[in-house]
Design an enzyme around this catalytic site. Structure first.
Site, PDB file in Angstrom:
ATOM      1  N   ARG A 173     -11.269  -6.108  -1.395  1.00 20.84           N
ATOM      2  CA  ARG A 173     -10.965  -4.743  -1.842  1.00 20.84           C
ATOM      3  C   ARG A 173     -11.694  -4.407  -3.143  1.00 20.84           C
ATOM      4  O   ARG A 173     -12.535  -5.153  -3.604  1.00 20.84           O
ATOM      5  CB  ARG A 173      -9.455  -4.569  -1.975  1.00 20.84           C
ATOM      6  N   LYS A 239      -5.331  -8.990   2.898  1.00 16.61           N
ATOM      7  CA  LYS A 239      -6.073  -8.405   1.782  1.00 16.61           C
ATOM      8  C   LYS A 239      -6.656  -9.489   0.885  1.00 16.61           C
ATOM      9  O   LYS A 239      -6.123 -10.610   0.805  1.00 16.61           O
ATOM     10  CB  LYS A 239      -5.157  -7.494   0.970  1.00 16.61           C
ATOM     11  N   CYS A 460       4.469   1.349 -10.066  1.00 13.48           N
ATOM     12  CA  CYS A 460       3.825   1.742  -8.808  1.00 13.48           C
ATOM     13  C   CYS A 460       4.294   3.146  -8.430  1.00 13.48           C
ATOM     14  O   CYS A 460       5.211   3.695  -9.043  1.00 13.48           O
ATOM     15  CB  CYS A 460       4.151   0.742  -7.712  1.00 13.48           C
ATOM     16  N   CYS A 466       5.471   6.337  -0.763  1.00 13.24           N
ATOM     17  CA  CYS A 466       5.233   5.004  -0.230  1.00 13.24           C
ATOM     18  C   CYS A 466       6.284   4.645   0.813  1.00 13.24           C
ATOM     19  O   CYS A 466       7.491   4.674   0.536  1.00 13.24           O
ATOM     20  CB  CYS A 466       5.230   3.964  -1.349  1.00 13.24           C
TER      21      CYS A 466
END
Length: 604
Positions: A173, A239, A460, A466
């Protein structure tokens, strides 16, 4: 200040598993027989990340896309979301959810030009929810982009010579890099390495341009083995996040990521090579002890000319060794725990074709940003602005971040740099232009700092967008800090730097498990409270109190603040104090995160 972590050279009786010798399964029948995780089947069948995305964009009856395409679109830099504040009302009216997409950009090292900033600002006001969000991944993301505007948004991003390829998904990423432009030479080396890694490890499929920019499709591309020479049909198991750090600042949180490069500097500040870290990661699942956060091990020292080869070798070993059966245990941190650092290093050296030296000494002093003006060693000046939770918007009756930074971009002659702490640096300002920038900062009420606790905070996004959030984060942390600042001030600690981070779920996007105070959502207005991490981000915290209601967070912390003010030693950080004083156990690493949890003794 915590000592840096190096590979464990102690003798232990632990027996590791034998690593696999074959490349990952890429055929559908074999994948079913091996009972690989669902995402592996989706990737194999996707035709190198195409799936049915192009067809799904034409379906106007819903703002969503299919479940399988919802996994594939992550590789293109997007997540399908909906406004959870509206769910109940829309369900009652038998309406579809209020679907939209979060779009994340790939900006290696977090550097953009003023021209790019202006284009990104216009996109935010035209297609998104009127905000730009600087993320903990040192990039931007948009929220609220509806399906019918996706291609327009992607075309506008492309016009800025930027993209969203591999900003999410099972790939390498967005690569982060040290943001201190005052260390000009070292920063340039860090930025160059970050950009080289980002470009080198980028997926090669043409799917992104085909789907979003109506690019010409390569005939037979889905069957051509050369489409993904490094990734193959199944890409990575999960990821993969890469960091480049320059001591003494660890503002990119190198220990929290899969792969890291720590600059080793000579007496003149020149980079002589890189210590390579592996196996960090924050995500876990509540109640499942076989998932845990982990801080990275410092594995080896690589000379500059080998750094890129080491990056590819680390990633390809994870490609081949990572767990593709149990997705929750697929990150590199679990691969290291499963097969051991010694075997992993040996395989990396084998793939590079040489043996490397052991890591060199280095020191980190913290993981925060440097606010206000900083002079570089080249005569240029750099202004770090504090942006609460990275949300660049115009606040009614408060700072006009979006409008103010737009005006700065219109006159700025240098560049902008995002930090891993969600802040913005107006970088490379000539001395004779400082006054002009200062005037705009004052006119638009921009903030060049904050209170000690607030300037060391991260949150976050969490609710309402989300889909994984169990509790509030970005919308709640500012008011909680108001309360905690009152508490700290009452004990004479208002000016003491303490890191505090909050997430709405245990995936750890704001890296709460390496904050001295970490709050992780358990449910509506309920959080797990973690304490005892190192101020420089090198040690994990420990669960201190479970399922704490929002109203009980301050009462839990206030007695600890009082004890810290009374009994700390000179220079002792809060995270170190709560361990030394016996309030919480010290966490080693990995599985030890779940051992000896809870308050060890009552606060006097």
């Amino acid at each position: 200040m915590a000592d840096h972590k190096t590979a464990d050279t102690s003798t232990t009786e632990r027996v590791y598993e034998t690593p696999p010798a074959e490349r990952p399964i890429t055929e559908a029948e074999a994948a079913r027989a091996a009972k690989l995780s669902a995402n592996e089947h989706i990737k194999i069948a996707s035709g190198y990340l195409r799936g049915t995305l192009a067809e799904g964009l034409l379906k106007n009856a819903t703002g969503a896309i299919s479940d399988d395409d919802g996994q594939l679109v992550k590789f293109h830099g997007m997540y399908l979301q909906d406004d959870r504040d509206l769910r109940a009302e829309r369900t009652k009216k038998k309406l579809d959810k209020a679907y939209s997409f979060m779009i994340r950009l790939r900006i290696a090292g977090g550097v953009v030009t003023p021209k790019q900033w202006l284009i990104l600002d216009e996109i935010a006001r035209t297609y998104a929810n009127g905000t730009l969000r600087a993320t903990t991944r040192q990039t931007f993301q948009y929220h609220g982009v509806i399906k019918s505007n996706l291609k327009r948004t992607m075309a506008a991003i492309d016009s800025a010579l930027l993209d969203t390829i591999a900003a999410c998904g099972d790939v390498n990423r967005n690569v982060m890099a040290a943001t201190n432009p005052a260390q000009k030479g070292a920063h340039e080396a860090a930025y160059k390495l970050a950009k080289d890694i980002s470009d080198s490890l980028l997926p090669k499929t043409n799917a992104w341009r085909e789907i979003w920019l109506d690019g010409e499709r390569v005939v037979g591309a889905e069957d051509a083995a050369e489409v993904e020479p490094v990734y193959g049909k199944t890409y990575l198991p999960r990821k993969f996040k890469t960091i480049v750090a320059v001591p003494p600042s660890n503002e990119v949180d190198v220990y929290a990521h899969d792969l890291g490069f720590i600059a080793i500097l000579d007496k003149k500040g020149k980079v002589t090579g890189w210590n390579v870290t592996v196996g960090g990661g924050m995500g876990m699942t509540h109640g499942e002890a076989d998932t845990f956060p982990r801080t990275a091990d410092v594995m080896l020292f690589a000379e500059p000319e080998y750094a890129l080869k080491v990056a590819e070798a680390v990633m390809t070993v994870q490609r081949d060794w990572g767990n593709r059966t149990i997705r929750k245990n697929a990150r590199l941190k679990y691969t290291i725990e499963r097969y051991g650092l010694k075997a992993f290093r040996a395989e990396v050296e084998k793939r590079v074709g040489r043996t490397f030296q052991d890591p060199k000494p280095f020191t980190f002093t913290g993981n925060g940003d440097r606010y206000g003006w900083v002079a570089g060693d080249d005569g240029k000046h750099h202004l770090t602005l504090y942006v609460p939770s990275g949300r660049i918007k115009d606040v009614e009756g408060g700072p006009q971040f979006l409008a103010g930074l737009r005006r700065i971009a219109e006159v700025h002659q240098g560049d902008f740099r995002l930090t891993g702490n969600q802040n913005v640096i107006v970088a490379n300002v000539p001395a004779d232009r400082k006054a002009e920038i200062d005037a705009l900062v004052q006119e638009y009420g921009l903030t060049t700092g904050a209170g000690a606790l607030r300037r060391n905070s991260l949150a976050c996004v969490a609710l309402p967008t989300c889909g994984l959030a169990l509790a509030e984060s970005e919308r709640y942390l500012p008011s909680l800090i108001d309360e905690l600042e009152e508490s700290l001030a009452s004990h004479g600690l208002a000016d003491d730097d303490i890191t505090i981070r909050m997430t709405g779920c245990p995936n750890g996007c704001a890296r709460p498990f390496i904050a001295e105070i970490g709050l992780v959502g358990r449910g509506p207005e309920r959080y797990n409270l973690y304490l005892g991490a190192a101020f420089d981000g090198s040690r994990l915290s420990k669960l201190y109190a479970e399922d704490v209601t929002a109203s009980d967070i301050r009462p839990k912390l206030d007695p600890l603040f009082a004890a810290y003010a009374k009994d700390r030693t000179k220079g002792e950080r809060f995270g170190d104090f709560v361990i030394r004083a016996g309030y919480v156990a010290k966490t080693g690493n990995g599985p030890d995160f779940h051992v000896q949890t809870g308050a060890r003794k009552a606060v006097a």
